[in-house]
Write an enzyme that holds these catalytic residues in place. Structure first.
Site, mmCIF file in Angstrom:
data_model
loop_
_atom_site.group_PDB
_atom_site.id
_atom_site.type_symbol
_atom_site.label_atom_id
_atom_site.label_comp_id
_atom_site.label_asym_id
_atom_site.label_seq_id
_atom_site.Cartn_x
_atom_site.Cartn_y
_atom_site.Cartn_z
ATOM 1 N N ALA A 1 0.835 -1.235 -0.009
ATOM 2 C CA ALA A 1 -0.050 -0.202 0.084
ATOM 3 C C ALA A 1 0.907 1.244 -0.109
ATOM 4 O O ALA A 1 2.090 1.094 0.383
ATOM 5 C CB ALA A 1 -0.738 0.050 1.303
ATOM 6 N N GLY B 1 0.586 -5.153 0.524
ATOM 7 C CA GLY B 1 -0.522 -5.185 -0.226
ATOM 8 C C GLY B 1 -0.108 -5.882 -1.637
ATOM 9 O O GLY B 1 -1.002 -6.633 -2.301
ATOM 10 N N GLU C 1 -0.185 -9.493 -0.531
ATOM 11 C CA GLU C 1 -1.938 -9.773 -0.704
ATOM 12 C C GLU C 1 -2.490 -9.855 -1.966
ATOM 13 O O GLU C 1 -3.410 -10.501 -2.186
ATOM 14 C CB GLU C 1 -2.573 -8.714 0.104
ATOM 15 C CG GLU C 1 -1.869 -9.017 1.694
ATOM 16 C CD GLU C 1 -2.347 -7.782 2.619
ATOM 17 O OE1 GLU C 1 -1.997 -6.450 2.377
ATOM 18 O OE2 GLU C 1 -3.026 -7.923 3.658
ATOM 19 N N GLU D 1 4.153 -5.224 7.231
ATOM 20 C CA GLU D 1 3.382 -4.230 7.810
ATOM 21 C C GLU D 1 3.584 -3.974 9.520
ATOM 22 O O GLU D 1 3.673 -2.940 9.932
ATOM 23 C CB GLU D 1 1.752 -4.691 7.709
ATOM 24 C CG GLU D 1 1.336 -4.511 6.461
ATOM 25 C CD GLU D 1 1.457 -5.863 5.624
ATOM 26 O OE1 GLU D 1 2.095 -6.784 6.005
ATOM 27 O OE2 GLU D 1 0.775 -5.903 4.561
HETATM 28 N N1 COA Z 1 4.573 3.185 -0.326
HETATM 29 C C1 COA Z 1 5.111 4.433 -0.857
HETATM 30 N N2 COA Z 1 6.137 4.693 -1.403
HETATM 31 C C2 COA Z 1 6.847 3.559 -1.622
HETATM 32 C C3 COA Z 1 6.681 2.147 -1.118
HETATM 33 C C4 COA Z 1 5.402 2.089 -0.656
HETATM 34 N N3 COA Z 1 4.799 1.197 -0.294
HETATM 35 N N4 COA Z 1 7.652 1.379 -1.477
HETATM 36 C C5 COA Z 1 8.566 2.092 -2.083
HETATM 37 N N5 COA Z 1 8.359 3.523 -2.000
HETATM 38 C C6 COA Z 1 9.072 4.648 -2.659
HETATM 39 C C7 COA Z 1 10.326 4.742 -1.677
HETATM 40 O O1 COA Z 1 9.900 5.752 -0.642
HETATM 41 C C8 COA Z 1 11.291 5.781 -2.598
HETATM 42 O O2 COA Z 1 10.812 6.824 -2.746
HETATM 43 P P1 COA Z 1 11.702 8.001 -3.090
HETATM 44 O O3 COA Z 1 12.527 7.677 -4.342
HETATM 45 O O4 COA Z 1 11.099 9.182 -3.313
HETATM 46 O O5 COA Z 1 12.730 8.058 -1.896
HETATM 47 C C9 COA Z 1 10.953 4.768 -4.145
HETATM 48 O O6 COA Z 1 9.859 4.104 -3.801
HETATM 49 C C10 COA Z 1 12.053 3.780 -4.287
HETATM 50 O O7 COA Z 1 11.976 2.919 -3.073
HETATM 51 P P2 COA Z 1 13.470 2.684 -2.392
HETATM 52 O O8 COA Z 1 13.082 2.343 -0.829
HETATM 53 O O9 COA Z 1 14.419 3.680 -2.371
HETATM 54 O O10 COA Z 1 13.994 1.249 -3.088
HETATM 55 P P3 COA Z 1 15.118 0.395 -2.266
HETATM 56 O O11 COA Z 1 15.265 -0.896 -3.359
HETATM 57 O O12 COA Z 1 16.023 0.758 -1.364
HETATM 58 O O13 COA Z 1 13.951 -0.646 -1.526
HETATM 59 C C11 COA Z 1 12.070 -1.874 -0.955
HETATM 60 C C12 COA Z 1 12.871 -1.319 -1.996
HETATM 61 C C13 COA Z 1 10.749 -2.296 -1.587
HETATM 62 C C14 COA Z 1 12.618 -2.853 0.155
HETATM 63 C C15 COA Z 1 11.510 -0.533 -0.066
HETATM 64 O O14 COA Z 1 11.132 0.510 -0.896
HETATM 65 C C16 COA Z 1 10.420 -0.826 1.055
HETATM 66 O O15 COA Z 1 10.637 -1.340 2.042
HETATM 67 N N6 COA Z 1 9.320 -0.274 0.598
HETATM 68 C C17 COA Z 1 7.984 -0.442 1.566
HETATM 69 C C18 COA Z 1 7.634 -1.783 1.671
HETATM 70 C C19 COA Z 1 6.389 -1.838 2.668
HETATM 71 O O16 COA Z 1 6.381 -1.749 3.736
HETATM 72 N N7 COA Z 1 5.181 -2.267 2.303
HETATM 73 C C20 COA Z 1 3.933 -2.480 2.724
HETATM 74 C C21 COA Z 1 3.141 -1.386 2.966
HETATM 75 S S1 COA Z 1 1.733 -1.649 3.945
#
Ligand code: COA
Length: 260
Positions: free
Chosen positions: A66, A111, A114, A134
């Protein structure tokens, strides 16, 4: 509806649904889930669509969960509404009457995992990573993860993945039964399409009723599930396709199914 965050295309009986929000690794905001709901309505109503393939744009992410920007603003009432809305749309996918294949091309987190769980079949690229992170954000899965992961992979696996919040590799996902196949990135879409084509060669109503037997039967005591199976089996016997399928076998020719 013109879509901003998804691409929706139909080709040769397959509806391709691609999540496309590259700046946030295809995270699901409310608008994206609304667009998904609209595309699912179309796929349900269009008889030419036989199978759906869901994937993420780019090479890095399927859906990274999400949208945390939206999540961060939510009140308790918003949170409940957000969860109920996503659950309803994913349930729409799960009960579409047409099989859906998640082609997991990268991160399938929160999500995103999911969403894959709500599909009928999951194929992962070797580079994919899956998880329910989460609890790291102070929340729990809200789009059905706590329910579907435990049903698909068992309670112990659901506890470990959901309580640690750690992502796992595609190979590990295969080992625990979270995905059906792991393939090289270049083989992801061809593999999903090959499975879709095998399904499309079969009788559409039989496919639909088999999905109903599995979906609803799993939530019933076995005795009632068996009764449901027998009832749906009987319903198949009323179809033109059943006559055609059995006759074609006996006449040693390929069946021409019409979905009637
Ligand atoms: N919601 C909003 N923004 C998100 C996102 C999410 N679920 N997942 C990634 N992004 C954004 C990051 O904030 C980043 O934005 P920025 O460039 O403005 O800083 C961009 O996407 C790239 O992500 P980044 O974290 O820099 O890439 P990474 O390769 O270092 O890591 C992940 C990738 C997927 C491991 C990491 O982005 C992450 O942990 N995301 C969240 C996953 C999560 O918790 N999902 C469940 C939500 S309920």
């Amino acid at each position: 509806m013109a879509y901003e965050n998804i691409q929706y295309e139909k080709r040769d009986g397959i509806a391709y649904l691609t999540f496309q929000r590259p700046k946030v690794l295809n995270a699901l905001n409310r608008k994206t889930v609304e667009e998904l709901a609209d595309a699912l309505r179309d796929a349900r109503e269009d008889d030419s669509v036989r199978v759906l393939i869901l994937t993420g744009a780019g090479e890095k992410s399927f859906v990274a969960g999400a949208d945390i920007n939206e999540l961060a603003q939510q009140t308790p009432v918003d949170g409940k509404e957000f969860s109920l809305f996503g659950q309803a749309v994913f349930r729409q996918l799960e009960t579409l009457g047409k099989p859906s294949i998640a082609a997991i091309n990268g991160y399938a987190l929160g999500g995103g995992c999911e969403l894959a769980l709500a599909c009928s079949i999951r194929i992962a690229s070797r580079t994919a990573r899956l998880g329910q992170p989460e609890v790291k954000l102070g929340i729990i899965p809200g789009y059905g993860g706590s329910q579907r992961l435990a049903r698909l992979c068992g309670k112990g696996v659901a506890h470990e993945l959901i309580l640690t919040g750690e992502a796992i590799s595609a190979e590990e996902a295969l080992r625990i039964g979270l995905v059906n196949h792991v393939v090289e990135p270049a083989d992801l879409m061809p593999t999903a399409e090959a499975i879709a084509k095998k399904i499309m060669a079969n009788a559409p109503l039989a496919v639909k009723f088999a999905m109903e037997a599995i979906e609803h039967g799993l939530e019933m005591p076995q005795e009632e599930g068996l009764f449901l199976e027998a009832t749906l089996f009987g319903l198949c016997c009323a179809t033109e396709d059943m006559r055609e399928g059995t006759r074609a076998f006996l006449e040693k020719r390929p069946a021409q199914f019409r979905g009637r």
